[in-house]
Design an enzyme around this catalytic site. Structure first.
Site, PDB file in Angstrom:
ATOM      1  N   PHE A 130     -74.944  -6.937  -1.670  1.00 28.27           N
ATOM      2  CA  PHE A 130     -74.589  -5.264  -2.010  1.00 28.27           C
ATOM      3  C   PHE A 130     -75.034  -4.505  -0.815  1.00 28.27           C
ATOM      4  O   PHE A 130     -74.574  -3.341  -0.702  1.00 28.27           O
ATOM      5  CB  PHE A 130     -75.263  -4.781  -3.276  1.00 28.27           C
ATOM      6  CG  PHE A 130     -76.487  -5.153  -3.568  1.00 28.27           C
ATOM      7  CD1 PHE A 130     -77.775  -4.731  -2.748  1.00 28.27           C
ATOM      8  CD2 PHE A 130     -77.018  -5.349  -4.965  1.00 28.27           C
ATOM      9  CE1 PHE A 130     -79.038  -5.099  -3.050  1.00 28.27           C
ATOM     10  CE2 PHE A 130     -78.170  -5.785  -5.240  1.00 28.27           C
ATOM     11  CZ  PHE A 130     -79.388  -5.427  -4.374  1.00 28.27           C
ATOM     12  N   GLY A 159     -71.701 -11.543  -3.733  1.00 27.90           N
ATOM     13  CA  GLY A 159     -71.819 -10.950  -2.605  1.00 27.90           C
ATOM     14  C   GLY A 159     -72.979 -10.171  -2.434  1.00 27.90           C
ATOM     15  O   GLY A 159     -74.109 -10.386  -3.300  1.00 27.90           O
ATOM     16  N   HIS A 198     -86.608  -0.324  -7.072  1.00 32.80           N
ATOM     17  CA  HIS A 198     -88.031  -0.367  -6.842  1.00 32.80           C
ATOM     18  C   HIS A 198     -88.544  -1.243  -5.947  1.00 32.80           C
ATOM     19  O   HIS A 198     -89.581  -1.560  -5.339  1.00 32.80           O
ATOM     20  CB  HIS A 198     -88.707  -0.298  -8.007  1.00 32.80           C
ATOM     21  CG  HIS A 198     -88.757  -1.877  -8.783  1.00 32.80           C
ATOM     22  ND1 HIS A 198     -87.914  -2.117  -9.743  1.00 32.80           N
ATOM     23  CD2 HIS A 198     -89.530  -2.937  -8.331  1.00 32.80           C
ATOM     24  CE1 HIS A 198     -88.220  -3.316  -9.888  1.00 32.80           C
ATOM     25  NE2 HIS A 198     -89.024  -3.961  -9.161  1.00 32.80           N
ATOM     26  N   ASP A 199     -87.245  -2.242  -5.514  1.00 34.62           N
ATOM     27  CA  ASP A 199     -87.542  -3.443  -4.796  1.00 34.62           C
ATOM     28  C   ASP A 199     -87.629  -3.173  -3.106  1.00 34.62           C
ATOM     29  O   ASP A 199     -88.022  -3.753  -2.456  1.00 34.62           O
ATOM     30  CB  ASP A 199     -86.566  -4.605  -4.731  1.00 34.62           C
ATOM     31  CG  ASP A 199     -87.252  -5.509  -5.799  1.00 34.62           C
ATOM     32  OD1 ASP A 199     -88.158  -5.658  -6.370  1.00 34.62           O
ATOM     33  OD2 ASP A 199     -86.195  -6.099  -6.678  1.00 34.62           O
TER      34      ASP A 199
END
Ligand code: SAM
Length: 344
Positions: free
Chosen positions: A234, A232, A252-253
């Site tokens: 998120f 899925g 952190h992305d």
């Protein structure tokens, strides 16, 4: 201080040579020199050059550079792997960094070649490397074709195996029976958790493209029944029910809006008393250490690294309390917090 002026200058010259050091590691990994030398006695540079179908002149210089960096050992019989190479650089060894090294060479390094312009303009370097805006680094870039996706997953698997034990054992998690690792990729952390906590069931939740390719990464001795995979997005889909959610190297992305969306959603699905475990490299309050995290920020993706205080404030903003932070000494630190019991 104990350093003479020449020694300090020498340190700067070492920094300048950092590039050369990277290149030696990248190229020798790409040429699979450490696989070639694995389990063999010493090989001469001529033998290695023949196997690689490369020039003797170039091969010898590369092998000497590897020896200078401690990656190979050189005797009068020739070159052999150092312990370091056998432990981490052979491509199929347990803690191999091979795929991670190639990932850094192919995908991360290009991000740094436009640093000057990125600093002047403040733009994300993805922009240059991807050639388009790169709204979603995963779906628009890393997973644009099957081969790139496999490489990315191998790289994540390789680095996650290095950190999984320390992340899984940073806190006593024995009270949690149902756990969901959001963006859990190949399940490396899930595997470690189930080794430590035999009563724990872990669902690894990741994008459909990732989940469809996880099977090749599962260890031969499976903890059958303890780990399951669920696919899925998120940001868009419902999250599996769980007592403990994990976000390892996910926050952190993303930019502030995406983090807001994800943490609001998590906060809403978390029952009071359930918990969230975050694994990230935590910065010191000045924001200048550890250097590897600070340097990573120069890729200028939408996300950023945060300090202890920043993580604490972020998590508290979304209703998580009792925030505890464990600095592990490994590449990732670990934060555990609990969903606030709402006042009656
Ligand atoms: N948690 C792993 C670790 O610590 O090694 C992987 C970290 S990797 C940097 C980020 C992970 O988030 C990838 O596996 C990626 O596929 C997943 N991911 C990215 N966007 C996602 C989304 N919208 N929904 C679910 N997973 C996502």
């Amino acid at each position: 201080g104990g350093y003479g002026i020449q020694a300090l200058g020498g340190m700067l010259v070492e920094y300048v040579h950092g590039d050369f050091l990277n290149v030696v590691l990248f190229v020798s990994s790409k040429l699979k020199i450490f696989d070639l030398l694995k389990g063999k006695g010493a090989m001469t540079s001529v033998d290695v050059a023949n196997c690689l179908k490369a020039s003797v002149r170039g091969t010898e210089r590369l092998l000497d550079a590897c020896a200078a960096l401690g990656l190979l050992e050189k005797t009068h019989q020739g070159y052999s792997n150092s312990d370091l190479a056998n432990l981490y650089l052979v491509s199929d060894c347990e803690f191999s960094l091979h795929d991670f090294i190639l990932h850094c060479d192919d995908r991360i390094w290009p991000l740094f070649t436009h640093l000057e312009l990125a600093v002047k303009e403040g733009t994300s370097q993805n922009h240059f490397a991807i050639g388009k805006k790169g709204e979603d680094l995963f779906q628009d870039f890393y997973y644009q074709n099957t081969e790139m996706k496999q490489h990315f997953m191998s790289a994540m698997h390789s680095i996650a195996k290095m950190t999984a034990r320390d992340v899984a054992s940073a806190f006593d998690l024995s009270q949690f029976r149902v756990v969901c690792d959001l963006g859990g990729c190949t399940g490396a952390l899930a595997h470690e958790l189930t080794q430590i906590y035999p009563a724990m069931k872990v669902t690894v939740f990741d994008l459909p493209d990732v989940i469809s390719s996880v099977s090749s990464f599962q260890p031969s001795r499976q903890n059958t029944g303890q780990i399951s995979f669920s696919s899925g997005d998120f940001f868009k889909d419902n999250l599996p029910e769980s007592e403990l959610y994990i976000l390892s190297r996910v926050l952190h992305d993303w930019c502030e809006e995406k983090i807001h969306a994800l943490l609001s959603k998590l906060s809403a699905v978390c029952k009071p008393g359930s918990a969230l475990l975050v694994a990230e490299t935590v910065l010191d309050e000045k924001g200048t250490s550890p250097a590897r995290a600070v340097l990573q920020s120069l890729t200028m993706t939408e996300g950023k690294q945060r300090s202890v205080l920043e993580y604490k404030q972020l998590l508290e903003k979304y209703g998580f309390t009792s925030v505890q932070i464990k600095i592990t000494g490994n590449l990732l630190d670990v934060i555990l917090c609990f969903k606030k019991v709402s006042p009656r």
